[in-house]
Motif scaffolding. Sequence first.
Motif, PDB file in Angstrom:
ATOM      1  N   PRO A   1      40.494  31.230  35.948  1.00 15.17           N
ATOM      2  CA  PRO A   1      39.940  31.442  34.823  1.00 15.17           C
ATOM      3  C   PRO A   1      38.936  32.657  34.722  1.00 15.17           C
ATOM      4  N   ALA A   2      38.996  33.322  33.555  1.00 15.64           N
ATOM      5  CA  ALA A   2      38.080  34.711  33.593  1.00 15.64           C
ATOM      6  C   ALA A   2      36.647  34.455  34.065  1.00 15.64           C
ATOM      7  N   ALA A   3      36.091  33.152  33.361  1.00 15.62           N
ATOM      8  CA  ALA A   3      34.778  32.837  33.632  1.00 15.62           C
ATOM      9  C   ALA A   3      34.372  32.678  35.141  1.00 15.62           C
ATOM     10  N   LEU A   4      35.289  32.193  35.761  1.00 13.47           N
ATOM     11  CA  LEU A   4      35.085  31.670  37.359  1.00 13.47           C
ATOM     12  C   LEU A   4      35.231  33.100  37.978  1.00 13.47           C
ATOM     13  N   ASN A   5      35.973  34.006  37.510  1.00 13.66           N
ATOM     14  CA  ASN A   5      36.393  35.298  37.971  1.00 13.66           C
ATOM     15  C   ASN A   5      35.073  36.240  37.891  1.00 13.66           C
ATOM     16  N   ASP A   6      34.361  36.058  36.866  1.00 16.76           N
ATOM     17  CA  ASP A   6      33.303  36.691  36.417  1.00 16.76           C
ATOM     18  C   ASP A   6      32.123  36.366  37.264  1.00 16.76           C
ATOM     19  N   LEU A   7      32.008  35.049  37.381  1.00 10.29           N
ATOM     20  CA  LEU A   7      30.836  34.518  38.306  1.00 10.29           C
ATOM     21  C   LEU A   7      31.019  34.602  39.673  1.00 10.29           C
ATOM     22  N   ALA A   8      32.190  34.805  40.054  1.00 15.38           N
ATOM     23  CA  ALA A   8      32.521  34.725  41.404  1.00 15.38           C
ATOM     24  C   ALA A   8      31.912  36.508  41.758  1.00 15.38           C
ATOM     25  N   GLU A   9      32.222  37.375  40.902  1.00 13.59           N
ATOM     26  CA  GLU A   9      31.894  38.929  41.221  1.00 13.59           C
ATOM     27  C   GLU A   9      30.347  38.936  41.155  1.00 13.59           C
ATOM     28  N   LYS A  10      29.623  38.256  40.259  1.00 14.82           N
ATOM     29  CA  LYS A  10      28.220  38.341  40.249  1.00 14.82           C
ATOM     30  C   LYS A  10      27.571  37.551  41.549  1.00 14.82           C
ATOM     31  N   ILE A  11      28.092  36.366  41.832  1.00 11.35           N
ATOM     32  CA  ILE A  11      27.508  35.932  43.012  1.00 11.35           C
ATOM     33  C   ILE A  11      27.782  36.697  44.571  1.00 11.35           C
TER      34      ILE A  11
END
Length: 219
Positions: free
Chosen positions: A68-78
């Motif tokens: 999911p896009a939300a998980l991808n985005d948060l993974a990149e932030k982490i």
Amino acid sequence: MKFLMFLGTVRDSTPPRPARLGLRVAKACLEFFAGRYGEHEVELVDALDYPLEPVFKPHFAYAKNRAPAALNDLAEKIESADGFIMISPEYNHSMSPALANLLNHFGSSLFSYKPSAILTYSAGQWGGMRAAVGMRTFLSELGCLPVSAMIHVPKAQEIFLDDGSMQTGEDQNTWFDYFNRTLTQLMWWAQAAQNHRAEVDPHGVLMDFKTSPAERNAP
């Protein structure tokens, strides 16, 4: 440097009152950052903004580009962060299950070799310190080892208003000096880790644990 501040509460109803007490604490911490560490970037990650699937599936378990896009985005932030501030209430002497659930969606390789700070709060007198004890083990296993100093805020509803400002009679400087000990430690370790990562890529030295427990098992 860049820091992520995780707010680990999704209780948005009353009773108990006031709802989302942790949001007041997070806003106060953000104000502290702006005033004393304005040269660094800090972003609030609110667990309430991530309504995850009812069947648990971690980010790394999805096929490439299928998460999911939300998980991808948060993974990149982490992955791009230099350190983390983990804010949690105390439920039954433990950390927030919402915070644990959100963090568990990501492999430790994203968090590793970066420090974290523990900030707990409560509506009662203990300030969430019993949850903080368990968080030390949890965050260490993620690889973002917590600094030694911690922040505990008892009776947070009597200290902070909805917008994170101080209740009448509370001294902001006193509280911010208290925050400063923990967050100065976080800054020191984050800078040291950032400098050393620039010289030696830790992910090239040790295998990252991403897909199978066998990757860290004994022979």
